[in-house]
Design an enzyme around this catalytic site. Structure first.
Site, mmCIF file in Angstrom:
data_model
loop_
_atom_site.group_PDB
_atom_site.id
_atom_site.type_symbol
_atom_site.label_atom_id
_atom_site.label_comp_id
_atom_site.label_asym_id
_atom_site.label_seq_id
_atom_site.Cartn_x
_atom_site.Cartn_y
_atom_site.Cartn_z
ATOM 1 N N LYS A 66 0.869 -1.185 0.000
ATOM 2 C CA LYS A 66 0.000 0.000 0.000
ATOM 3 C C LYS A 66 0.899 1.227 0.000
ATOM 4 C CE LYS A 66 -2.090 3.025 1.872
ATOM 5 N NZ LYS A 66 -1.801 4.413 1.423
ATOM 6 N N GLU A 120 9.019 1.323 11.275
ATOM 7 C CA GLU A 120 10.129 2.267 11.056
ATOM 8 C C GLU A 120 9.529 3.662 11.050
ATOM 9 O OE1 GLU A 120 12.284 1.115 7.552
ATOM 10 O OE2 GLU A 120 12.965 -0.741 8.471
ATOM 11 N N CYS A 148 13.741 10.667 7.215
ATOM 12 C CA CYS A 148 13.517 10.243 8.601
ATOM 13 C C CYS A 148 14.798 10.307 9.429
ATOM 14 C CB CYS A 148 12.945 8.836 8.635
ATOM 15 S SG CYS A 148 14.031 7.631 7.831
ATOM 16 N N GLU A 208 9.230 16.125 15.344
ATOM 17 C CA GLU A 208 9.734 16.004 13.977
ATOM 18 C C GLU A 208 8.989 16.973 13.053
ATOM 19 O OE1 GLU A 208 8.561 12.496 11.734
ATOM 20 O OE2 GLU A 208 10.639 12.222 11.135
HETATM 21 P P1 NAD Z 1 1.995 8.555 7.490
HETATM 22 O O1 NAD Z 1 2.069 7.787 8.755
HETATM 23 O O2 NAD Z 1 1.045 9.679 7.382
HETATM 24 O O3 NAD Z 1 1.662 7.593 6.255
HETATM 25 C C1 NAD Z 1 2.459 6.474 5.935
HETATM 26 C C2 NAD Z 1 1.596 5.439 5.250
HETATM 27 O O4 NAD Z 1 0.602 4.986 6.157
HETATM 28 C C3 NAD Z 1 0.850 5.947 4.015
HETATM 29 O O5 NAD Z 1 0.862 4.945 3.024
HETATM 30 C C4 NAD Z 1 -0.563 6.125 4.537
HETATM 31 O O6 NAD Z 1 -1.554 5.988 3.554
HETATM 32 C C5 NAD Z 1 -0.659 4.981 5.525
HETATM 33 N N1 NAD Z 1 -1.712 5.135 6.530
HETATM 34 C C6 NAD Z 1 -2.281 6.271 6.995
HETATM 35 N N2 NAD Z 1 -3.201 5.973 7.933
HETATM 36 C C7 NAD Z 1 -3.220 4.634 8.068
HETATM 37 C C8 NAD Z 1 -3.945 3.720 8.891
HETATM 38 N N3 NAD Z 1 -4.842 4.140 9.769
HETATM 39 N N4 NAD Z 1 -3.688 2.404 8.769
HETATM 40 C C9 NAD Z 1 -2.762 1.960 7.903
HETATM 41 N N5 NAD Z 1 -2.041 2.767 7.096
HETATM 42 C C10 NAD Z 1 -2.263 4.090 7.178
HETATM 43 O O7 NAD Z 1 3.488 9.029 7.213
HETATM 44 P P2 NAD Z 1 3.993 9.952 6.034
HETATM 45 O O8 NAD Z 1 3.619 11.351 6.348
HETATM 46 O O9 NAD Z 1 3.595 9.351 4.741
HETATM 47 O O10 NAD Z 1 5.562 9.758 6.172
HETATM 48 C C11 NAD Z 1 6.368 10.576 6.942
HETATM 49 C C12 NAD Z 1 6.779 9.859 8.206
HETATM 50 O O11 NAD Z 1 7.465 8.652 7.880
HETATM 51 C C13 NAD Z 1 7.768 10.664 9.026
HETATM 52 O O12 NAD Z 1 7.429 10.579 10.373
HETATM 53 C C14 NAD Z 1 9.091 9.971 8.764
HETATM 54 O O13 NAD Z 1 10.064 10.150 9.753
HETATM 55 C C15 NAD Z 1 8.657 8.553 8.642
HETATM 56 N N6 NAD Z 1 9.681 7.772 7.929
HETATM 57 C C16 NAD Z 1 10.414 6.860 8.621
HETATM 58 C C17 NAD Z 1 11.404 6.128 7.991
HETATM 59 C C18 NAD Z 1 12.219 5.099 8.745
HETATM 60 O O14 NAD Z 1 12.817 4.253 8.104
HETATM 61 N N7 NAD Z 1 12.275 5.139 10.068
HETATM 62 C C19 NAD Z 1 11.641 6.330 6.641
HETATM 63 C C20 NAD Z 1 10.894 7.287 5.958
HETATM 64 C C21 NAD Z 1 9.900 7.991 6.620
#
Ligand code: NAD
Length: 486
Positions: free
Chosen positions: A180, A255, A288, A383
């Site tokens: 997804k 992650e 991240c 963040e």
């Molecule tokens: P997000 O949590 O808003 O979304 C991530 C994914 O989760 C998307 O595909 C979204 O559609 C899905 N999602 C949203 N609500 C959901 C639910 N209720 N159930 C299941 N899936 C759901 O994050 P974002 O804004 O897309 O990404 C940014 C974040 O990701 C930042 O906090 C960043 O630090 C983190 N990040 C972490 C790493 C790592 O390896 N630690 C790498 C990249 C990004």
């Protein structure tokens, strides 16, 4: 509704990929480009119905893929890597239009890494082993059994790189996948489905469901036939997923976000430290691992800041397709609003913008450095996920370590010092999944990767990935003629 769109001259199917077929939803959502806000395509807006179909397809395809010899699974993964390399230019172009990151980074770093994700886990699979050992004459044999259908949920900041960092080991392990992608960057996942099919991956082994996480997330993560959930994204979403997965006790890999420190000691090579600090604006700060809290020893703080400002002011901000650009746009107007809100509140609370501190025309935010920030303030603790760094000073090693560890995160840390003994002492006390000393972003896929505290649960990479995606089994066999009743 059209089934595909053309982005930068590349045709992309906008439907789901389920059981080896393209499937459309009744409704769509608009995907727009951070470069100019133009609509790139109308994407199938998944519902629990398509989720159910994808999980059913993954479940049906699982026994045959799990039973496929390791060498054959590895061969297919290498064929996917070949396909990625063949279409590298197309993937780079589409990704840049979709998430706004630099075209030159996609060409030279990100897409080659996507191919490497498949090659690495294919090769690791073939040599994955654990030596048998003996217990009172009995043999212990450890095996990595494929776990089953795996849901992989990914963010928008490095869409295909982060997706394939999960897809590759999951497929290598013998699992089937429901991917997804994020709704702000859905396109390259669709291209990956084409590439995998062309490489000979059997139908149903990789499925891609598009849509809003808020609408289909729960259907994905609470499904009883799903055996693993691997998520990269934000902490609040992770908390919802963990609650949803609890119903079936589905194992999770999380992650998450970070607020990583860069510790600059007075004995450091100051030019190197400045380079490391300025590098944190990469991908418009949407990384991240970014070391967004710069901690500098008081004695060199003034000189460090002077050199930092000099170097940062030379950064070129603009169209990510332009070879000369260093910083592109931020992903979405909502993200821009969020970044600006953080900075405005910080300034109201007494912070001073040494550089930046404001939006620019279009979907851009000026690279920003904030000083006079309180340790417990929002800007230091939360963040931002944009090109915003804070600078704090410390008097000695003890204070540096205390400040570095003083957030709820623990993803990474970077230490700049010229003293190897100090490096050893300090790194031993830092709470972080990865620590870099006098370098940044050096990543080997066999290394464990993940975060501590609110930065994540579990580690992936090399054998750690197989530990997660497999049901690890120990088989104890008695020697012939042995009757052990003890
Ligand atoms: P997000 O949590 O808003 O979304 C991530 C994914 O989760 C998307 O595909 C979204 O559609 C899905 N999602 C949203 N609500 C959901 C639910 N209720 N159930 C299941 N899936 C759901 O994050 P974002 O804004 O897309 O990404 C940014 C974040 O990701 C930042 O906090 C960043 O630090 C983190 N990040 C972490 C790493 C790592 O390896 N630690 C790498 C990249 C990004």
């Amino acid at each position: 509704m059209p089934d595909n769109t053309t982005v930068g001259g590349v045709s992309v199917d906008t439907r789901h990929w389920i059981g080896g077929e393209r499937v459309a939803s009744v409704e769509t959502f608009a995907d727009s480009s951070p470069i100019d806000g133009s609509v790139l395509g109308e994407i199938s807006r998944g519902t629990p119905k398509e989720v159910a179909a994808a999980v059913a397809a993954a479940k049906a395809a699982f026994p045959a893929w799990a039973g496929t010899a390791r060498a054959e699974r590895a061969r297919v993964l290498h064929a996917i890597a070949d396909g990625v390399e063949k279409r590298l230019e197309e993937l780079a172009t589409v990704e840049t239009h979709d998430n706004g990151a630099l075209l030159r980074s996609h060409r030279r770093g990100v897409m080659p890494r996507v191919a490497h994700n498949f090659r690495f886990f294919a090769d690791w699979l073939v040599k994955l082993d654990h030596e048998d050992f003996e217990t009172r004459g009995h043999t212990n044999h450890v095996s990595w059994d494929p776990a089953g259908p795996s849901v992989l949920i990914t963010p928008w900041n490095a869409p295909l790189m982060l997706a394939t960092w999960k897809v590759a080991p999951a497929l290598a392990a013998g699992n089937t996948v429901i991917l997804k992608p994020a709704e702000w960057s859905p396109l390259t996942a669709s291209l990956l489905a084409d590439i995998a099919a062309e490489a000979g991956l059997p139908a149903g082994v990789l499925n891609v469901v598009q849509g809003y996480g808020a609408e289909i997330g729960d259907a994905l993560t609470s499904h009883p036939d799903v055996r693993r959930i691997s998520f990269t994204g934000s902490v609040p979403t992770a908390q919802r997923i963990a609650a949803s997965a609890a119903a079936n006790l589905t194992p999770l890999s999380l992650e998450l976000g970070g607020k990583s420190p860069l510790l600059v000691f007075a004995d450091a090579d100051l030019d190197l430290a400045v380079d490391l600090a300025v590098e944190q604006y990469d991908n418009a700060g949407q990384v991240c691992l970014a070391a967004t809290r710069i901690l500098v020893e008081e004695a060199v703080a003034h000189e460090f800041t002077r050199r930092f400002v000099e170097k940062a002011s030379r950064l070129q901000q603009g169209d990510p397709r332009d070879e000369a650009t260093d910083i592109g746009p931020n992903i979405h107007p909502r993200q821009l609003e969020k970044i600006d809100g953080f900075v405005r509140r910080a300034v109201e609370a007494g912070a001073r913008a040494v550089i930046g501190g404001h939006r620019k025309e279009g979907q851009y935010y000026a690279p920003t450095l904030l000083t006079d920030v309180a340790e417990d303030s929002e800007i230091v603790q939360e963040e931002v996920f944009g090109p915003v760094l804070t600078l704090q000073t410390f008097a000695d090693e003890g204070e540096a370590i205390r400040l570095a560890n003083d957030t709820r995160f623990g993803l990474a840390a970077t230490v700049a010092t010229g003293d190897p003994e100090r490096a050893e002492r300090v790194t031993a006390q830092l709470v972080a999944g990865t620590v870099w000393v006098n370098c940044f972003f050096v990543r080997d896929l066999q290394a464990p990767f993940g975060g501590s505290r609110h930065s994540g649960v579990g580690r992936e990479g090399g054998t750690w990935s197989f530990d997660f995606y497999c049901d690890v089994k120990n088989t104890v066999t008695a020697p012939k003629g042995w009757a052990d009743h003890g």
